[in-house]
Enzyme design. Structure first.
Site, PDB file in Angstrom:
ATOM      1  N   ARG A  60       0.840  -1.207   0.000  1.00 37.95           N
ATOM      2  CA  ARG A  60       0.000   0.000   0.000  1.00 37.95           C
ATOM      3  C   ARG A  60       0.873   1.255   0.000  1.00 37.95           C
ATOM      4  O   ARG A  60       0.489   2.306  -0.476  1.00 37.95           O
ATOM      5  CB  ARG A  60      -0.978  -0.014   1.178  1.00 37.95           C
ATOM      6  CG  ARG A  60      -1.831   1.247   1.273  1.00 37.95           C
ATOM      7  CD  ARG A  60      -3.146   1.051   2.048  1.00 37.95           C
ATOM      8  NE  ARG A  60      -2.973   0.358   3.311  1.00 37.95           N
ATOM      9  CZ  ARG A  60      -2.465   0.910   4.419  1.00 37.95           C
ATOM     10  NH1 ARG A  60      -2.069   2.167   4.419  1.00 37.95           N
ATOM     11  NH2 ARG A  60      -2.341   0.196   5.519  1.00 37.95           N
ATOM     12  N   TYR A 118     -16.493  15.178 -17.593  1.00 35.61           N
ATOM     13  CA  TYR A 118     -16.790  13.746 -17.510  1.00 35.61           C
ATOM     14  C   TYR A 118     -17.903  13.538 -16.462  1.00 35.61           C
ATOM     15  O   TYR A 118     -17.836  14.112 -15.372  1.00 35.61           O
ATOM     16  CB  TYR A 118     -15.516  12.999 -17.125  1.00 35.61           C
ATOM     17  CG  TYR A 118     -15.711  11.520 -16.910  1.00 35.61           C
ATOM     18  CD1 TYR A 118     -15.953  10.676 -17.978  1.00 35.61           C
ATOM     19  CD2 TYR A 118     -15.649  10.972 -15.640  1.00 35.61           C
ATOM     20  CE1 TYR A 118     -16.143   9.319 -17.789  1.00 35.61           C
ATOM     21  CE2 TYR A 118     -15.835   9.617 -15.436  1.00 35.61           C
ATOM     22  CZ  TYR A 118     -16.083   8.792 -16.511  1.00 35.61           C
ATOM     23  OH  TYR A 118     -16.271   7.465 -16.322  1.00 35.61           O
ATOM     24  N   ASP A 191      -7.357  16.868 -16.588  1.00 32.14           N
ATOM     25  CA  ASP A 191      -7.600  15.459 -16.848  1.00 32.14           C
ATOM     26  C   ASP A 191      -7.179  15.221 -18.300  1.00 32.14           C
ATOM     27  O   ASP A 191      -7.851  15.655 -19.232  1.00 32.14           O
ATOM     28  CB  ASP A 191      -9.099  15.174 -16.636  1.00 32.14           C
ATOM     29  CG  ASP A 191      -9.502  13.743 -16.981  1.00 32.14           C
ATOM     30  OD1 ASP A 191      -8.746  13.053 -17.708  1.00 32.14           O
ATOM     31  OD2 ASP A 191     -10.592  13.311 -16.550  1.00 32.14           O
ATOM     32  N   LYS A 216      -8.227   3.929 -19.997  1.00 34.02           N
ATOM     33  CA  LYS A 216      -8.588   4.242 -21.381  1.00 34.02           C
ATOM     34  C   LYS A 216      -7.381   4.072 -22.314  1.00 34.02           C
ATOM     35  O   LYS A 216      -6.909   2.974 -22.484  1.00 34.02           O
ATOM     36  CB  LYS A 216      -9.185   5.644 -21.441  1.00 34.02           C
ATOM     37  CG  LYS A 216     -10.217   5.943 -20.347  1.00 34.02           C
ATOM     38  CD  LYS A 216     -11.512   5.171 -20.501  1.00 34.02           C
ATOM     39  CE  LYS A 216     -12.425   5.267 -19.283  1.00 34.02           C
ATOM     40  NZ  LYS A 216     -12.731   6.609 -18.825  1.00 34.02           N
TER      41      LYS A 216
END
Ligand SMILES: *Cc1c(COP(=O)(O)O)cnc(C)c1O
Length: 404
Positions: A60, A118, A191, A216
């Site tokens: 982590r 988005y 973004d 993506k």
């Protein structure tokens, strides 16, 4: 296991240790699916925990596979060799946005974004952040005066936007927006999912942070969900962003990171081909009798083409939308359903061509007012153009248009 004691028990042999036979390095980045990393001596453990020595502790906090991929993406976004860029991969694009903005904002602060955003980001800001007394202001980002006016009259601490936007591909002038923001001590987050660093490198225009949904184009094959937060070395907020990421635990798994690593190898080839295909398709259907508007930033007819040329260096991306000439949703549905090569799937950036009806999917929860500003209505169909042979895609779209 200490080497000088011989254990003979079957159970002990099953459970303990593995023999490390690795002598020379593997050609391909290994996946390290290990939650923790071991120490021979307590002394080493202490110095790694105290950051006196570099090393891994617990996945982590950092994992060698994930870090290798994050550093590669950071190097793709870095354009000035004297200005280091750091990157941390996250469990999704959404968690990248959440962790970054959560680290930069406190109750009473506000975010300024364009109407075109988005759908998930709009919901994150108006729901999750709203509950934390962080407000969202929307304005027309093609009008720089309106941006300045909003920054001056509200407690804006972060300007957040995409360019080109989903699904009508508006482009916003990154350099000009940064100029305004920095006059008022406002941070700028872009973004960069739709462009990828192959087409557009926002740090070059002065932004403070970049996020990606690496689900993506960076992955390109539609087989994983992940995101990344990128920033500049020397940024005072880096420590809190990293701390939040580790404590919230919105980290990327080594396997998902490894899939991005595979995808990145062909990023240039894929995106260049997608740009070429999209440009050809946009031009081919520009004056088609069944199409009202082709939204593609590479077309001089797109309202923000002049901005796209300023900041997109190698092409205009693989996303394009058509506004069909019809009043009937069933005809739009018929068009989409009769496409053979283009698959209906609510994602983008894959090697194969994808089609989506934004009004009833990605924009289902977007207000009518916002949809109108985005030019999203019932007749809009969005394509994520793939790397197929372009003529085949044109034939497919042509035959489907017979149904409109
Ligand atoms: C998909 C997407 C996101 C969200 O990313 P996830 O990986 O699905 O969490 C954010 N921004 C844009 C532009 C996207 O396309």
């Amino acid at each position: 296991m200490k080497k000088n004691i011989i254990y003979k028990g079957f159970g002990t042999k099953c459970i303990h240790d593995y023999e490390n036979t690795l002598v020379n390095p593997p050609h391909i980045l290994p996946i390290y699916p290990s939650s923790s990393f071991t120490f021979e001596h307590l002394e080493d453990c202490i110095s790694v925990f105290q950051s006196e020595k570099s090393g891994h502790v617990y996945s982590r906090y950092g994992n060698p596979t994930v870090e290798a991929v994050a550093n590669k993406i950071a190097s793709l976004e870095q354009t000035d060799p004297t200005k280091e860029i750091w990157g941390f991969m996250t469990s999704s694009g959404m968690s990248a946005i959440f962790v970054l903005l959560q680290s930069l904002l406190k109750p009473g602060d506000a975010i300024l974004s364009p109407y075109q955003l988005y759908g998930g980001s709009t919901e994150l800001f108006t729901k999750t952040f709203h509950r934390q007394q962080i407000d969202l202001y929307l304005t027309d980002f093609t009008d720089l005066n309106q941006i300045e006016e909003q920054v001056r009259s509200n407690n804006i601490k972060v300007i957040y936007f995409e360019t080109p936007t989903n699904p009508t591909l508006f482009c916003f002038d990154i350099a000009e927006i940064v100029k305004i923001a920095h006059q008022y001590d406002v941070k700028v987050v872009v973004d960069n999912t739709f462009s990828t660093p192959y087409l557009q490198t926002p740090f070059q225009f002065g932004v403070d942070y970049i996020i990606h949904s690496s689900t993506k184009y960076l992955n390109g094959h539609g087989n994983s969900i992940s995101g990344i937060i990128l920033g500049r070395e020397g940024d005072a907020d880096k420590a809190i962003i990293v701390q939040n990421l580790k404590l919230i635990g919105a980290i990327c798994s080594p396997f998902e990171a490894w899939l991005i690593y595979n995808g990145l190898k062909t990023l240039e080839l894929r995106v260049q081909r997608q740009c070429d295909n999209a440009m050809t398709i946009a031009n081919h259907f520009l004056n088609h009798p069944k199409i009202n508007t082709v939204f593609y930033p590479g077309l001089p007819s797109h309202s923000t083409h002049h901005i796209a040329i300023k900041q997109m260096s190698r092409g205009f991306g693989g996303m394009l939308s058509f506004s069909l000439k019809t009043d009937s949703l069933s005809k739009v549905a018929h068009f989409i359903d009769s496409l053979v090569l283009a698959t209906q799937a609510p994602t983008l950036g894959d090697v194969d061509t994808l089609v989506l009806h934004p009004d009833t999917s990605s924009h289902l929860r977007v207000t009518p007012e916002q949809k109108q500003k985005e030019k999203v209505d019932q007749n809009l169909v969005r394509f994520s153009i793939g790397i197929e042979t372009c003529e085949d895609l044109i034939v497919d779209i042509e035959q489907a248009l017979l149904n409109v």
